[in-house]
Design a protein around this motif. Structure first.
Motif, PDB file in Angstrom:
ATOM      1  N   HIS A  68      -9.503   4.631  -2.560  1.00 24.03           N
ATOM      2  CA  HIS A  68     -10.147   5.564  -1.452  1.00 24.03           C
ATOM      3  C   HIS A  68      -9.503   5.334  -0.188  1.00 24.03           C
ATOM      4  CE1 HIS A  68     -12.742   8.317   0.264  1.00 24.03           C
ATOM      5  NE2 HIS A  68     -13.209   7.332   0.923  1.00 24.03           N
ATOM      6  N   LYS A  69      -9.263   3.931   0.153  1.00 22.90           N
ATOM      7  CA  LYS A  69      -8.746   3.737   1.583  1.00 22.90           C
ATOM      8  C   LYS A  69      -7.387   3.956   1.466  1.00 22.90           C
ATOM      9  CE  LYS A  69      -8.338  -0.087   4.942  1.00 22.90           C
ATOM     10  NZ  LYS A  69      -8.604  -1.513   5.418  1.00 22.90           N
ATOM     11  N   ARG A  70      -6.722   3.637   0.663  1.00 22.00           N
ATOM     12  CA  ARG A  70      -5.236   4.244   0.360  1.00 22.00           C
ATOM     13  C   ARG A  70      -4.998   5.660   0.901  1.00 22.00           C
ATOM     14  NH1 ARG A  70      -4.896  -0.494   1.722  1.00 22.00           N
ATOM     15  NH2 ARG A  70      -6.810  -0.907   0.969  1.00 22.00           N
ATOM     16  N   ARG A  72      -6.994   7.518   2.347  1.00 19.17           N
ATOM     17  CA  ARG A  72      -7.488   7.786   3.631  1.00 19.17           C
ATOM     18  C   ARG A  72      -6.486   7.526   4.781  1.00 19.17           C
ATOM     19  NH1 ARG A  72     -12.334   4.565   3.274  1.00 19.17           N
ATOM     20  NH2 ARG A  72     -11.365   3.301   4.960  1.00 19.17           N
ATOM     21  N   ILE A  73      -5.758   6.436   4.353  1.00 15.13           N
ATOM     22  CA  ILE A  73      -4.755   5.958   5.361  1.00 15.13           C
ATOM     23  C   ILE A  73      -3.349   6.386   4.871  1.00 15.13           C
ATOM     24  CG2 ILE A  73      -6.109   3.918   6.309  1.00 15.13           C
ATOM     25  CD1 ILE A  73      -4.370   2.134   4.525  1.00 15.13           C
ATOM     26  N   TRP A  74      -3.329   7.402   4.134  1.00 10.46           N
ATOM     27  CA  TRP A  74      -1.926   7.670   3.492  1.00 10.46           C
ATOM     28  C   TRP A  74      -0.822   7.827   4.512  1.00 10.46           C
ATOM     29  CZ3 TRP A  74      -0.307   7.583  -1.274  1.00 10.46           C
ATOM     30  CH2 TRP A  74       0.779   8.243  -1.609  1.00 10.46           C
ATOM     31  N   LEU A  75      -0.988   8.453   5.636  1.00 11.72           N
ATOM     32  CA  LEU A  75      -0.036   9.019   6.470  1.00 11.72           C
ATOM     33  C   LEU A  75       0.478   7.432   7.461  1.00 11.72           C
ATOM     34  CD1 LEU A  75      -1.372  12.255   8.017  1.00 11.72           C
ATOM     35  CD2 LEU A  75       0.644  11.700   6.186  1.00 11.72           C
ATOM     36  N   LEU A  76      -0.417   6.680   7.338  1.00 11.65           N
ATOM     37  CA  LEU A  76      -0.098   5.357   7.803  1.00 11.65           C
ATOM     38  C   LEU A  76       0.705   4.420   7.002  1.00 11.65           C
ATOM     39  CD1 LEU A  76      -3.351   4.375   9.665  1.00 11.65           C
ATOM     40  CD2 LEU A  76      -1.342   5.699  10.611  1.00 11.65           C
ATOM     41  N   LEU A  77       0.734   4.495   5.801  1.00  6.71           N
ATOM     42  CA  LEU A  77       1.526   3.799   4.828  1.00  6.71           C
ATOM     43  C   LEU A  77       3.079   4.100   5.057  1.00  6.71           C
ATOM     44  CD1 LEU A  77      -0.647   4.454   1.687  1.00  6.71           C
ATOM     45  CD2 LEU A  77      -0.566   2.344   3.138  1.00  6.71           C
ATOM     46  N   HIS A  78       3.579   3.018   4.733  1.00  6.48           N
ATOM     47  CA  HIS A  78       5.235   2.879   4.620  1.00  6.48           C
ATOM     48  C   HIS A  78       5.545   3.831   3.650  1.00  6.48           C
ATOM     49  CE1 HIS A  78       9.384   1.823   3.885  1.00  6.48           C
ATOM     50  NE2 HIS A  78       9.319   1.449   5.182  1.00  6.48           N
ATOM     51  N   PRO A  79       6.698   4.716   3.693  1.00  3.60           N
ATOM     52  CA  PRO A  79       6.960   5.789   2.569  1.00  3.60           C
ATOM     53  C   PRO A  79       7.330   4.958   1.237  1.00  3.60           C
ATOM     54  CG  PRO A  79       8.335   6.309   4.639  1.00  3.60           C
ATOM     55  CD  PRO A  79       7.393   5.057   4.854  1.00  3.60           C
ATOM     56  N   HIS A  80       7.422   3.658   1.217  1.00  7.84           N
ATOM     57  CA  HIS A  80       7.679   3.122  -0.004  1.00  7.84           C
ATOM     58  C   HIS A  80       6.439   2.799  -0.589  1.00  7.84           C
ATOM     59  CE1 HIS A  80      12.139   2.793   0.249  1.00  7.84           C
ATOM     60  NE2 HIS A  80      12.155   2.003   1.349  1.00  7.84           N
ATOM     61  N   GLN A  81       5.376   2.384   0.221  1.00  8.72           N
ATOM     62  CA  GLN A  81       4.037   2.153  -0.314  1.00  8.72           C
ATOM     63  C   GLN A  81       3.722   3.354  -0.850  1.00  8.72           C
ATOM     64  OE1 GLN A  81       2.460   0.915   3.434  1.00  8.72           O
ATOM     65  NE2 GLN A  81       1.846  -1.103   2.238  1.00  8.72           N
ATOM     66  N   GLN A  82       3.850   4.593  -0.055  1.00  8.60           N
ATOM     67  CA  GLN A  82       3.502   5.964  -0.721  1.00  8.60           C
ATOM     68  C   GLN A  82       4.226   6.181  -2.266  1.00  8.60           C
ATOM     69  OE1 GLN A  82       4.519   8.682   2.374  1.00  8.60           O
ATOM     70  NE2 GLN A  82       2.595   8.201   3.444  1.00  8.60           N
ATOM     71  N   ASN A  83       5.387   5.856  -2.244  1.00 14.01           N
ATOM     72  CA  ASN A  83       6.081   5.948  -3.638  1.00 14.01           C
ATOM     73  C   ASN A  83       5.454   5.103  -4.623  1.00 14.01           C
ATOM     74  OD1 ASN A  83       7.827   7.897  -2.619  1.00 14.01           O
ATOM     75  ND2 ASN A  83       9.438   6.423  -2.070  1.00 14.01           N
ATOM     76  N   LEU A  84       5.348   4.148  -4.215  1.00 16.98           N
ATOM     77  CA  LEU A  84       4.873   2.913  -5.425  1.00 16.98           C
ATOM     78  C   LEU A  84       3.243   3.642  -5.728  1.00 16.98           C
ATOM     79  CD1 LEU A  84       5.529  -0.546  -3.720  1.00 16.98           C
ATOM     80  CD2 LEU A  84       6.568   0.536  -6.076  1.00 16.98           C
ATOM     81  N   LEU A  85       2.564   4.024  -4.915  1.00 17.81           N
ATOM     82  CA  LEU A  85       1.270   4.646  -5.305  1.00 17.81           C
ATOM     83  C   LEU A  85       1.240   6.186  -6.095  1.00 17.81           C
ATOM     84  CD1 LEU A  85      -0.994   3.665  -1.962  1.00 17.81           C
ATOM     85  CD2 LEU A  85      -1.113   2.694  -4.306  1.00 17.81           C
ATOM     86  N   ALA A  86       2.461   6.523  -5.602  1.00 20.76           N
ATOM     87  CA  ALA A  86       2.673   8.015  -6.704  1.00 20.76           C
ATOM     88  C   ALA A  86       3.099   7.616  -7.809  1.00 20.76           C
ATOM     89  CB  ALA A  86       3.382   8.800  -5.582  1.00 20.76           C
ATOM     90  N   ILE A  88       1.903   5.447  -9.855  1.00 17.67           N
ATOM     91  CA  ILE A  88       0.519   5.226 -10.473  1.00 17.67           C
ATOM     92  C   ILE A  88      -0.453   6.415 -10.351  1.00 17.67           C
ATOM     93  CG2 ILE A  88       1.088   2.850 -10.943  1.00 17.67           C
ATOM     94  CD1 ILE A  88      -0.979   2.302  -8.803  1.00 17.67           C
ATOM     95  N   ASP A  89      -0.213   7.494 -10.047  1.00 16.44           N
ATOM     96  CA  ASP A  89      -0.777   8.655  -9.645  1.00 16.44           C
ATOM     97  C   ASP A  89      -1.771   8.492  -8.645  1.00 16.44           C
ATOM     98  OD1 ASP A  89       0.400  10.310 -11.828  1.00 16.44           O
ATOM     99  OD2 ASP A  89      -0.623   9.296 -13.263  1.00 16.44           O
ATOM    100  N   ILE A  90      -1.566   7.795  -7.473  1.00 16.16           N
ATOM    101  CA  ILE A  90      -2.294   7.764  -6.422  1.00 16.16           C
ATOM    102  C   ILE A  90      -1.794   8.439  -5.342  1.00 16.16           C
ATOM    103  CG2 ILE A  90      -3.670   6.364  -4.894  1.00 16.16           C
ATOM    104  CD1 ILE A  90      -3.764   4.147  -7.026  1.00 16.16           C
ATOM    105  N   THR A  91      -2.258   9.431  -5.063  1.00 10.22           N
ATOM    106  CA  THR A  91      -1.548  10.174  -3.773  1.00 10.22           C
ATOM    107  C   THR A  91      -2.871  10.631  -2.673  1.00 10.22           C
ATOM    108  OG1 THR A  91      -1.680  12.445  -4.868  1.00 10.22           O
ATOM    109  CG2 THR A  91       0.227  11.142  -5.258  1.00 10.22           C
ATOM    110  N   ALA A  92      -2.400  11.241  -1.690  1.00  6.76           N
ATOM    111  CA  ALA A  92      -3.352  11.420  -0.582  1.00  6.76           C
ATOM    112  C   ALA A  92      -4.273  12.739  -0.804  1.00  6.76           C
ATOM    113  CB  ALA A  92      -2.537  11.833   0.700  1.00  6.76           C
TER     114      ALA A  92
END
Length: 92
Positions: A68-70, A72-86, A88-92
């Motif tokens: 949930h926190k990731r 909420r702060i999606w736009l503050l994450l580094h693009p590589h962090q966003q890719n890693l989360l994506a 495993i099906d975690i997106t904003a």
């Protein structure tokens, strides 16, 4: 539903009551209360120990909070962090 024995909800000793229900099932088999509890929470009386069940619930809760926190702060994450989360099906 792995409430600690000391858990009290609205003045009702829920933890103690749940432990009594588990004991009754072990002694007498399925009771009407056990049927009702199973309809509400299928894992209220798992075949494994309550220590494991509490640890699982704790890990699950912490995991959900982390996700949930990731989000909420999606736009503050580094693009590589966003890719890693994506991955495993975690997106904003």
């Amino acid at each position: 539903m792995c409430s600690l024995q000391i858990a009290v909800v609205c003045g009702f000793p829920l933890g103690r009551w749940l432990n009594k229900q588990r004991y009754r099932v072990r002694q007498k088999g399925i009771t009407p209360a056990a049927h009702a509890l199973t309809a509400i929470a299928p894992w209220w009386n798992p075949p494994w120990g309550m220590v494991w069940q509490r640890a699982y619930r704790h890990a699950h809760t912490r995991h959900r909070r982390w996700i949930h926190k990731r989000r909420r702060i999606w736009l503050l994450l580094h693009p590589h962090q966003q890719n890693l989360l994506a991955k495993i099906d975690i997106t904003a």
